[in-house]
Design an enzyme around this catalytic site. Structure first.
Site, PDB file in Angstrom:
ATOM      1  N   GLY A 148     -19.702  45.127 -17.976  1.00  9.48           N
ATOM      2  CA  GLY A 148     -19.691  45.036 -19.429  1.00  9.48           C
ATOM      3  C   GLY A 148     -21.122  45.068 -19.935  1.00  9.48           C
ATOM      4  CB  ALA A 149     -22.820  47.258 -22.401  1.00 10.77           C
ATOM      5  NE  ARG A 183     -22.287  50.408 -13.572  1.00  9.39           N
ATOM      6  CZ  ARG A 183     -21.160  49.896 -14.062  1.00  9.39           C
ATOM      7  NH1 ARG A 183     -20.906  48.601 -13.935  1.00  9.39           N
ATOM      8  NH2 ARG A 183     -20.278  50.670 -14.673  1.00  9.39           N
ATOM      9  CD  GLN A 216     -12.835  48.428 -15.436  1.00  5.97           C
ATOM     10  OE1 GLN A 216     -11.828  49.127 -15.287  1.00  5.97           O
ATOM     11  NE2 GLN A 216     -14.056  48.907 -15.312  1.00  5.97           N
ATOM     12  CG  ASP A 267     -20.422  50.685 -21.417  1.00 10.63           C
ATOM     13  OD1 ASP A 267     -20.915  49.882 -20.609  1.00 10.63           O
ATOM     14  OD2 ASP A 267     -19.204  50.739 -21.653  1.00 10.63           O
ATOM     15  CG  ASN A 307     -15.833  52.220 -24.019  1.00 10.31           C
ATOM     16  OD1 ASN A 307     -16.524  51.259 -23.672  1.00 10.31           O
ATOM     17  ND2 ASN A 307     -14.533  52.110 -24.197  1.00 10.31           N
ATOM     18  CE  LYS A 308     -15.377  51.416 -17.328  1.00 11.64           C
ATOM     19  NZ  LYS A 308     -16.410  51.648 -16.300  1.00 11.64           N
TER      20      LYS A 308
END
Length: 330
Positions: free
Chosen positions: A50-51, A83, A179, A220, A230-231
């Site tokens: 998670g950012a 990351r 997640q 993110d 994002n994811k």
């Protein structure tokens, strides 16, 4: 929200304890991190993710580097490489740099970064709660586990439920790391919010049936025009929501905006091991030797966004103007 935080710092021990999110929801196990090298590995292995949470963890990674006597340049380099997509990681490390060689100052700045995350997300939750209603769909995990605060998209959802605006949440499982199934479902259950888990491929059918009133996701990294990473799977949701005329929101702290990027074309996309696609927790789900592709994120063009939920309020098109104003760039 009944929060389960992803970390805690034991100053007297010189240990940063991380909740191992790979083992949730079956076990709540905290693992000790004593060096920046260990922190970089934990971030890479998604012990913490998670950012915003990665940003806080990286800041404390530099505190640990001081305590462990590590080379600070090398510690910073390792953490930056852990990351590549989440911009909060780089913002946090940039803020820690002026305190290299100053343990007390380093610790104060890391604590300040964490406190700002909490304050910012409380504001995001308040603003987001005013525009969400009915049945909301969300993707991946954006609660306290992903942030260290109150959450971004999930924080807004929980606050909207508390206000009587949201009555039910659809939770994408979020393949391949699950997640949504493992973490978002876990947090919503603890918060007492009615929710139902779905496979990622069910979202379009739910929208077609009129079962989704809004979609809200986290971010993110966002470019100045509103394009955002994002994811992986977020882009598909945005296209589906647009097709069905469903509002699609992104919730983020302004620290997740990268002012160096005019558009999403410059956002680096992390590619993770294909093994995470073909196997999960030691169980193989594809034939041995079968190839797989695993980009961890995708980029959603700003044209699919209805609004951007920030700590300064909800921004509407044209996003470039609103983001520049919110960031104080005009």
């Amino acid at each position: 929200m009944d929060r389960v935080l992803p970390f805690r710092f034991a100053e007297e021990e010189g240990v940063f304890w991380l909740l191992d999110q790979r083992r949730l929801p079956q076990e709540e196990v905290y693992v000790p991190v004593r060096t920046a090298r260990e922190m970089a590995q934990a971030i890479r292995d998604m012990v913490v993710r998670g950012a915003p949470a990665i940003g806080v963890s990286a800041a404390f990674g530099m505190v640990l580097a001081h305590l462990a006597g590590e080379d600070l340049e090398e510690a910073d380099r390792r953490l930056r490489a852990s990351r590549p997509t989440a911009v909060n990681l780089f913002h946090a490390l940039d803020r820690m740099r002026p305190f290299w060689g100053d343990l007390a100052g380093s610790l104060l700045e890391a604590r300040r970064i964490w406190r700002e995350v909490e304050e910012t997300e409380a504001a995001i939750s308040r603003h987001g709660a005013q525009i969400l209603w009915g049945q909301v769909l969300t993707h991946c995990n954006t609660g306290p586990l992903a942030t260290g605060g109150y959450g971004t998209a999930l924080g807004a959802i929980v606050e909207a439920y508390r206000l009587g605006r949201v009555r039910h949440v659809w939770v994408d499982e979020t393949r391949p790391y699950l997640q949504g199934a493992r973490l978002t479902a876990y947090e919503l259950q603890k918060a007492g919010v009615p929710a139902t888990l779905i496979t990622d491929s069910m979202a379009g059918w739910l929208m077609a049936r009129g079962a989704v009133d809004a979609v809200v996701v986290g971010v993110d990294r966002m470019a100045l025009n509103g394009d955002f990473a994002n994811k992986v799977g977020t882009y598909a949701l945005a296209v589906l929501a647009h097709h069905h005329g469903i509002p699609f929101y992104a919730a983020l702290p302004l620290s997740s905006v990268d002012p160096r990027l005019a558009s999403g074309e410059g956002i680096p996309i992390e590619e993770r091991s294909p093994e995470e696609v073909v196997a999960f927790r030691g169980v193989r789900i594809a034939p041995e030797g079968f190839p797989a592709y695993h980009p961890a994120f995708d980029v959603t063009p700003h044209r699919y966004l209805t609004g951007i939920i920030t700590e300064k309020g909800v921004l509407y098109p044209p996003f470039a103007e609103g983001l520049r104003r919110a960031l104080g760039l005009d």
